[in-house]
Enzyme design. Structure first.
Site, short mmCIF file in Angstrom:
data_model
loop_
_atom_site.label_atom_id
_atom_site.label_comp_id
_atom_site.label_asym_id
_atom_site.label_seq_id
_atom_site.Cartn_x
_atom_site.Cartn_y
_atom_site.Cartn_z
N ASP A 146 -18.12 -15.99 12.03
CA ASP A 146 -18.68 -15.27 13.17
C ASP A 146 -20.19 -15.16 12.95
OD1 ASP A 146 -15.90 -14.84 13.37
OD2 ASP A 146 -16.18 -12.92 14.37
N LYS B 123 -18.38 -14.65 21.59
CA LYS B 123 -18.01 -13.28 21.23
C LYS B 123 -19.07 -12.32 21.76
CE LYS B 123 -17.37 -10.50 17.00
NZ LYS B 123 -17.29 -10.56 15.52
N LYS C 156 -13.91 -13.70 22.52
CA LYS C 156 -13.59 -12.55 21.67
C LYS C 156 -14.45 -11.36 22.07
CE LYS C 156 -13.70 -10.92 16.86
NZ LYS C 156 -13.95 -11.32 15.44
#
Length: 331
Positions: free
Chosen positions: A163, A231, A267
Site C-alpha cells: 500500500d 485506495k 479499497k
C-alpha cells in the site's frame, strides 16, 4: 502464498497500449486528466446518499456480513506495534470469532514493513495475505530511492501487497508526470525475479485532495500507471473514506475498465466502523460495478474496529441476542 501478477488478455493489453499516447509526456497527461468530465458534486452526493438507504435484511444481511469480514485488511499501524501484537492480530484474522469457526477469515493483515516477516510466519499457510504500507507511509515525504528501498524490503520479507501513498504535494502542484513515474517505479519494485510479485494499492489521501475532480484525476492517473487497487486514505488524517468519494472512485474504475478492459480494485479505508456502514459500501459496489467486484480480490475495507462490530452483528443474527463488545477480542 505468492501472488502472480496477472497478465492482461490480448484485447485488454491492446486497449491499454492504445492509451500510451496519454502518458507520453507531461503535456499529454495533463490534457487528458483535465479533459476528464467534471464531477457533478450535487449528483454524486445525492447518488451516494440514495444508495445508503437500501435496506438489507435476514439472509441477505448474514451473507453481507460474512462477505464484509472476508474483505477486511485487518490493520495495525502504530509506532508501539510489537511482534506480539502482530501475532495476536494474525490469530484473530485466521479465526475472528474463536467461539464460531464458521466465521470467515479476513483478506489480509496490514502492517509496517518491519513487521512483515512476523506476520508472514504467524499466518503460515492460512491463505491470508500480508499487506504492508511502504513509500514513507503515511506522509510520503521521502526521496524516491528511499521509497523504493522501503518497498523492496517489504516484498523481500514476503509481503503479498504493498500500500503506497502518492506525493500529494506533487499532485496538487500539477506535477502529474512525477506522480505517474513514481507509481510506475514502485510497481516495478513490487516484482520478484521468479515472476511473482506484490499487488500494488495506491493511496490518494482523498481528504487532502481538495476537490472531487482531483479524486477522479488521481484515480485515472494511478490506474494508467499500473495500480492493482486504488485506495482512499491512510486513516491518519481527519477526513478519510466517505461514501461520495468511494462512489466516485468506483465510477472511475468502471470507466477505466470500459476503456481498457483492465479490472482494478478499490479499497476505502479509515472511519468505516459499523456493519451498517460496511453494507452501504457493498451496495455501492454492487450497483456501480456489479458482482465481479464483490470479492476480496477486487474490494477491501481498510479497518481495525470494523471487524468487532461485524462479529457482534453476526452473533446477534445467529443467537437472537446482542452480545456486546466484551464478547469479541480486543485488537
Amino acid at each position: 502464498m505468492p501472488i502472480t501478477v496477472p497478465a492482461y488478455g490480448k484485447e485488454a493489453a491492446g486497449r491499454l497500449a492504445s492509451m500510451a499516447d496519454v502518458t507520453a509526456d507531461d503535456g499529454a497527461l495533463r490534457r487528458f486528466l483535465h479533459g476528464l468530465p467534471g464531477v457533478d458534486a450535487v449528483g454524486l452526493e445525492a447518488r451516494a446518499a440514495t444508495l445508503g438507504t437500501r435496506s438489507i435484511k435476514t439472509t441477505a444481511k448474514a451473507y453481507a456480513i460474512d462477505l464484509a469480514i472476508s474483505m477486511i485488511d485487518l490493520t495495525t499501524l502504530e509506532g508501539a506495534d510489537t511482534p506480539g501484537k502482530v501475532r495476536a492480530l494474525c490469530a484473530k484474522g485466521v479465526h475472528p470469532d474463536p467461539t464460531d469457526r464458521t466465521a470467515p477469515k479476513v483478506a489480509a493483515i496490514c502492517v509496517y514493513p518491519d513487521m512483515v516477516a512476523t506476520a508472514k510466519e504467524a499466518l503460515g499457510d492460512s491463505g491470508i495475505h500480508v499487506a504492508s504500507v511502504a513509500t514513507a507511509f503515511p506522509a510520503g515525504r521521502a526521496a524516491l530511492p528511499v521509497k523504493l528501498a522501503d518497498t523492496r524490503d517489504a516484498v523481500a520479507a514476503g509481503a503479498d501487497e504493498i500500500d503506497m501513498v502518492i506525493d500529494r504535494g506533487a499532485f496538487l502542484s500539477g506535477r502529474y508526470m512525477d506522480v505517474f513515474e513514481e507509481i510506475k517505479a514502485v510497481k516495478e519494485a513490487c516484482a520478484r525475479p521468479d515472476g511473482t510479485g506484490a499487488h500494488l494499492k495506491v493511496i490518494f489521501e482523498t481528504g487532502e485532495l481538495q476537490t472531487y475532480d482531483n479524486v477522479r484525476r488521481a484515480s485515472w492517473l494511478a490506474m494508467l500507471a499500473g495500480a492493482d487497487f486504488i485506495k482512499t486514505s491512510t486513516g491518519k488524517v481527519a477526513v478519510n473514506a466517505t461514501p461520495p468519494v468511494t462512489l466516485l472512485m468506483l465510477e472511475a474504475v468502471r470507466d477505466f475498465h470500459a476503456a481498457t478492459g483492465v479490472q482494478v480494485g478499490v479499497k476505502p479505508a479509515g472511519g468505516i466502523r459499523t456493519t451498517k456502514d460496511a453494507i452501504k459500501y457493498l451496495v455501492m459496489v454492487n450497483e456501480t460495478l456489479g458482482e465481479p467486484w464483490l470479492t476480496a480480490d477486487w474490494f477491501r475495507f481498510g479497518a481495525s474496529s470494523l471487524l468487532n462490530d461485524l462479529l457482534m452483528q453476526r452473533q446477534k443474527l445467529s443467537t437472537g441476542r446482542y452480545s456486546g463488545p466484551d464478547y469479541v477480542t480486543v485488537d
